[in-house]
Design an enzyme around this catalytic site. Structure first.
Site, mmCIF file in Angstrom:
data_model
loop_
_atom_site.group_PDB
_atom_site.id
_atom_site.type_symbol
_atom_site.label_atom_id
_atom_site.label_comp_id
_atom_site.label_asym_id
_atom_site.label_seq_id
_atom_site.Cartn_x
_atom_site.Cartn_y
_atom_site.Cartn_z
ATOM 1 C CD GLN A 197 -36.932 23.992 -16.539
ATOM 2 O OE1 GLN A 197 -38.107 24.286 -16.560
ATOM 3 N NE2 GLN A 197 -36.151 24.342 -15.539
ATOM 4 C CE LYS A 232 -34.672 28.939 -21.276
ATOM 5 N NZ LYS A 232 -33.941 27.709 -21.607
ATOM 6 C CG ASP A 278 -28.858 24.070 -19.845
ATOM 7 O OD1 ASP A 278 -29.190 24.817 -18.919
ATOM 8 O OD2 ASP A 278 -28.816 22.832 -19.760
ATOM 9 N N GLY A 302 -31.852 28.143 -14.267
ATOM 10 C CA GLY A 302 -30.887 29.078 -13.691
ATOM 11 C C GLY A 302 -29.962 29.669 -14.723
ATOM 12 C CG HIS A 303 -30.258 32.879 -16.625
ATOM 13 N ND1 HIS A 303 -31.499 32.444 -17.018
ATOM 14 C CD2 HIS A 303 -30.415 34.141 -16.204
ATOM 15 C CE1 HIS A 303 -32.363 33.411 -16.848
ATOM 16 N NE2 HIS A 303 -31.748 34.459 -16.360
#
Ligand code: IMP
Length: 418
Positions: free
Chosen positions: A221, A18, A15, A42-43
């Site tokens: 990650q 990225k 988090d 996830g983003h």
């Protein structure tokens, strides 16, 4: 001499932001690849007011000209990919390629993950998506690979055999053996939806590098969650560091060029496990509020604390970082004092390295005068002197230059240093 791939890797506990940098870099790359993890990552990316949630699909999907590769090192949930991610796009045929050697993450992996977390005395705080059990099957040589979707009947039989071999354990966890006909239907559906994307991605990537295409490797990650080098056992189940891109895509170390490590100007962590610079007071609360520190995948609140330069130096060395992209500097706006952890106190001694176990390690801080605001600043020279001193100390302590500074969530508010 053929092109080398550029790489983005998280330096903390995930988090780090990225998504913003990958999204930015994906515009100038022909190929974007994921090499490890699964839909635990996830983003969200906003393009022209439309919000896209990406978990498995690389961010290059939003560049109309880029090719996207999901490598063999990924554990792939067909359910998540088909029902959630692919639905956001019209066909990605010719734009998305999935390794036939990637391992399948099937619904029972998530059930095992959740059951094990419930049964543990001290939970890891996983995302509950089935990542650990899918990798455990791979390493135990009882996993199922994407290429097996070619023959749903045969794959169904292998899965049912797996259930029979593990009958007692799975029953204890109240995980039901699937009905054969339903399982064949489900696997046939996965095959119908994904067949056009499945290929030998190693061969494809070699060809693209031979053609001198610009390739971007997108880490998932962060370094401190790496299965070998992170805060074990409070880690994810894959190699998140730059070396993971070699095994997770079929590259050799010489294929990797510039490595950019992504770090927030402070630190966060979701799930359990040691976090030396965690701030339980008002400062940590302020970082969480201003930085909107809630997980994109699980919605969980993130733990917050000060920048840990000891862990960051370790991460830069492990990854071979050429530069750091320092994210969310604006979240520290308005603090009277900001702090960087420069050493640890461990068993009565001061140390400047990451020990075997971070449990019980105490941070030793250097304090700085805070700054008023960096929000939206696009040129280094316009940053307040206090913020420059903060950045310079990070460079000195990590022995790595800060090449990118992000001053707001907006794609435009990014300082790129020559
Ligand atoms: P798992 O990857 O679901 O097995 O979770 C293992 C640990 O990694 C937990 O502490 C999770 O919170 C953490 N984790 C997994 N994926 C992410 C991520 O994308 N960002 C931050 N933490 C993550």
């Amino acid at each position: 001499m053929r092109n080398q791939a550029d790489m983005i890797v998280g330096l903390q506990w995930g988090d780090e932001g990225k998504g913003k940098i990958v999204d930015h870099m994906a515009q100038t790359h022909d190929v974007v690849c994921r090499f490890a993890g699964g839909h635990n990552a996830g983003h969200t990316i906003v393009v022209d007011g439309k919000v896209y949630a990406l978990h498995l699909i690389p961010s290059g999907v939003l560049n109309p000209d880029a090719i996207n590769i999901i490598g063999n090192g990924v554990v792939l949930s067909p359910e998540n990919l088909i029902d959630k991610e692919l639905k956001q796009f019209s066909s990605l045929k010719g734009k998305l390629f999935i390794s036939d050697k990637a391992h399948l993450l099937l619904p029972y992996h998530a059930q095992i993950d959740q059951a094990k977390e419930r049964l543990r005395k001290k939970a890891i705080g996983t995302t509950g998506k089935g990542i650990g059990p899918a990798y455990a099957d791979k390493i135990s040589r009882v996993g199922h690979r994407v290429g097996e979707l070619q023959n749903p009947e045969k794959l169904a039989q292998r899965i049912l055999n797996h259930f029979d071999d593990n009958k007692v354990l799975l029953e204890l966890m109240e995980i039901k053996r699937p009905q054969e006909d339903e399982l064949i239907d489900l696997l046939t559906h996965y095959k119908d939806e994904l067949d056009c994307y499945i290929t030998d991605t190693t061969k494809l990537l070699w060809e693209l590098l031979n053609e001198n295409k610009r390739v971007l490797l997108e880490g998932a990650q962060g370094t401190m969650l790496d299965i070998d080098h992170g805060t074990y056992p409070y880690v994810t189940s894959s190699n998140t560091i730059s070396a993971g891109a070699c095994s997770g895509l079929g590259l050799n170390p010489k294929d990797i060029g510039k490595v950019t490590g992504i770090a927030k100007a402070y630190c966060t962590r979701v799930g359990n496990g040691p976090f030396p610079t965690e701030d339980f007071g008002e400062d940590g609360k302020k970082m969480a509020d201003v930085g909107k520190e809630f997980g994109t995948t699980t919605g969980r609140a993130r733990r917050c604390g000060w920048f840990d330069a000891v862990a960051a130096r370790y991460a830069c060395r492990l990854n071979g970082c050429d530069q750091i992209a320092l994210m969310k500097l604006d979240v520290l706006d308005g603090f009277d004092e900001v702090k960087i952890c420069v050493k640890y106190e461990f068993e009565g001694e001061q140390i400047d390295y990451v020990p075997y176990d971070l449990e019980g390690v105490k941070p030793i801080y250097k304090s700085f005068k805070g700054w008023k605001s960096v929000k939206g600043i696009k040129e280094y020279d316009k940053l307040p002197d206090e913020a420059k001193a903060y950045i310079k100390t990070i460079e000195e302590l990590t022995q790595t230059r800060v090449g990118v500074i992000s001053t707001s969530p907006d794609r435009k508010d990014t300082i790129v240093l020559k």
